[in-house]
Design a protein around this motif. Sequence first.
Motif, PDB file in Angstrom:
ATOM      1  N   ARG A   1      -8.133  -6.716   5.864  1.00  0.00           N
ATOM      2  CA  ARG A   1      -8.716  -5.462   5.367  1.00  0.00           C
ATOM      3  C   ARG A   1      -9.061  -5.558   3.884  1.00  0.00           C
ATOM      4  O   ARG A   1     -10.099  -5.049   3.438  1.00  0.00           O
ATOM      5  CB  ARG A   1      -7.764  -4.309   5.626  1.00  0.00           C
ATOM      6  N   LEU A   2      -8.195  -6.200   3.108  1.00  0.00           N
ATOM      7  CA  LEU A   2      -8.511  -6.385   1.688  1.00  0.00           C
ATOM      8  C   LEU A   2      -9.750  -7.247   1.504  1.00  0.00           C
ATOM      9  O   LEU A   2     -10.627  -6.936   0.689  1.00  0.00           O
ATOM     10  CB  LEU A   2      -7.324  -7.027   0.968  1.00  0.00           C
TER      11      LEU A   2
ATOM     12  N   ARG B   1       4.598  -0.951   7.629  1.00  0.00           N
ATOM     13  CA  ARG B   1       3.330  -1.325   7.023  1.00  0.00           C
ATOM     14  C   ARG B   1       2.251  -1.346   8.115  1.00  0.00           C
ATOM     15  O   ARG B   1       2.563  -1.359   9.305  1.00  0.00           O
ATOM     16  CB  ARG B   1       3.422  -2.698   6.373  1.00  0.00           C
ATOM     17  N   GLU B   2       0.999  -1.368   7.685  1.00  0.00           N
ATOM     18  CA  GLU B   2      -0.109  -1.421   8.630  1.00  0.00           C
ATOM     19  C   GLU B   2      -0.569  -2.870   8.801  1.00  0.00           C
ATOM     20  O   GLU B   2      -0.548  -3.648   7.848  1.00  0.00           O
ATOM     21  CB  GLU B   2      -1.258  -0.546   8.141  1.00  0.00           C
TER      22      GLU B   2
ATOM     23  N   ASP C   1      -1.077   3.820   2.260  1.00  0.00           N
ATOM     24  CA  ASP C   1      -2.398   4.435   2.083  1.00  0.00           C
ATOM     25  C   ASP C   1      -3.347   3.370   1.542  1.00  0.00           C
ATOM     26  O   ASP C   1      -3.514   3.205   0.330  1.00  0.00           O
ATOM     27  CB  ASP C   1      -2.293   5.619   1.130  1.00  0.00           C
ATOM     28  N   PHE C   2      -3.971   2.648   2.444  1.00  0.00           N
ATOM     29  CA  PHE C   2      -4.862   1.551   2.073  1.00  0.00           C
ATOM     30  C   PHE C   2      -6.024   2.044   1.216  1.00  0.00           C
ATOM     31  O   PHE C   2      -6.374   1.421   0.203  1.00  0.00           O
ATOM     32  CB  PHE C   2      -5.378   0.870   3.344  1.00  0.00           C
ATOM     33  N   GLU C   3      -6.639   3.146   1.609  1.00  0.00           N
ATOM     34  CA  GLU C   3      -7.818   3.627   0.883  1.00  0.00           C
ATOM     35  C   GLU C   3      -7.473   4.030  -0.547  1.00  0.00           C
ATOM     36  O   GLU C   3      -8.274   3.838  -1.461  1.00  0.00           O
ATOM     37  CB  GLU C   3      -8.455   4.795   1.634  1.00  0.00           C
TER      38      GLU C   3
ATOM     39  N   THR D   1      -5.202   2.600  -2.419  1.00  0.00           N
ATOM     40  CA  THR D   1      -5.114   1.337  -3.156  1.00  0.00           C
ATOM     41  C   THR D   1      -6.499   0.817  -3.513  1.00  0.00           C
ATOM     42  O   THR D   1      -6.737   0.377  -4.647  1.00  0.00           O
ATOM     43  CB  THR D   1      -4.344   0.297  -2.319  1.00  0.00           C
TER      44      THR D   1
ATOM     45  N   ALA E   1      -3.355  -6.647   6.780  1.00  0.00           N
ATOM     46  CA  ALA E   1      -3.503  -6.307   5.365  1.00  0.00           C
ATOM     47  C   ALA E   1      -4.449  -7.259   4.648  1.00  0.00           C
ATOM     48  O   ALA E   1      -5.320  -6.831   3.865  1.00  0.00           O
ATOM     49  CB  ALA E   1      -2.132  -6.313   4.689  1.00  0.00           C
TER      50      ALA E   1
ATOM     51  N   PHE F   1       0.821  -1.217   0.000  1.00  0.00           N
ATOM     52  CA  PHE F   1       0.000   0.000   0.000  1.00  0.00           C
ATOM     53  C   PHE F   1       0.855   1.268   0.000  1.00  0.00           C
ATOM     54  O   PHE F   1       0.328   2.364   0.186  1.00  0.00           O
ATOM     55  CB  PHE F   1      -0.982   0.043   1.183  1.00  0.00           C
TER      56      PHE F   1
END
Length: 232
Positions: free
Chosen positions: A62-63, A55-56, A26-28, A30, A59, A18
């Motif tokens: 959340r995906l 990293r957060e 920045d997950f959002e 992606t 992962a 991300f």
Amino acid sequence: MVSADGAIRIATWNIHGFFGEGRRPDFERTIRCIRAMDADILALQEVDGRTHLRREPFAFERLAEALGDHFAPAPLFGRTGREYGHALWSRFPLADVAIQRLPGPGFEPRAVIDARAQTPLGPLRLLSLHLGLRPAARRAQADAVAALLEPGEASVVLGDFNEWRSGGPVDRRLRRVLPEVAHPPSWPARRPLVPMDRLYASGALRFSDIRAWMEAAPASDHLPVIATVRRA
């Protein structure tokens, strides 16, 4: 995006944990890119929850929640919630999902996600992967992937092949059994020169509308590779 003739859109993208432009993942961003590319089947590499590398966490979880539909994760190493690996997502049901380990040598374990999707084109065998950094490992891994394929089966192999040039050893091995290929330059994202990210298909299928999707350049160091797939 399923067309009137049953053609589907298929894509692969190394999302680089991300990370793209900026100092934080920045997950959002992606997820916005994934939704905008509007693929029906998508392979994602470098799904990365390793917090010690900034990293957060969570992962994969959340995906799966954000994408919905049918999600096949392949966390290859790391503590729970902080794993690293790759994933396969589909609008269509996935069956017979298996994680097949690939040979080394290498710095990290490698595997292929092996699944069958029920698509408007009929049953489609999918092999999603991220090959190793060492040339000897990539050659062995390409041979192992080719050995998984069944003659006459409609198949797509997709992912990050870590090979810098068209016509290299991996490409030659896979084209013997998968003659259809989509491999525009996709790395580095801002000025793509190298065809690392690819789609290969069996002779029963044809690619069209092939492109590396420049709109995703701020979100990763790789561009997604997207193609429309039809029956031959």
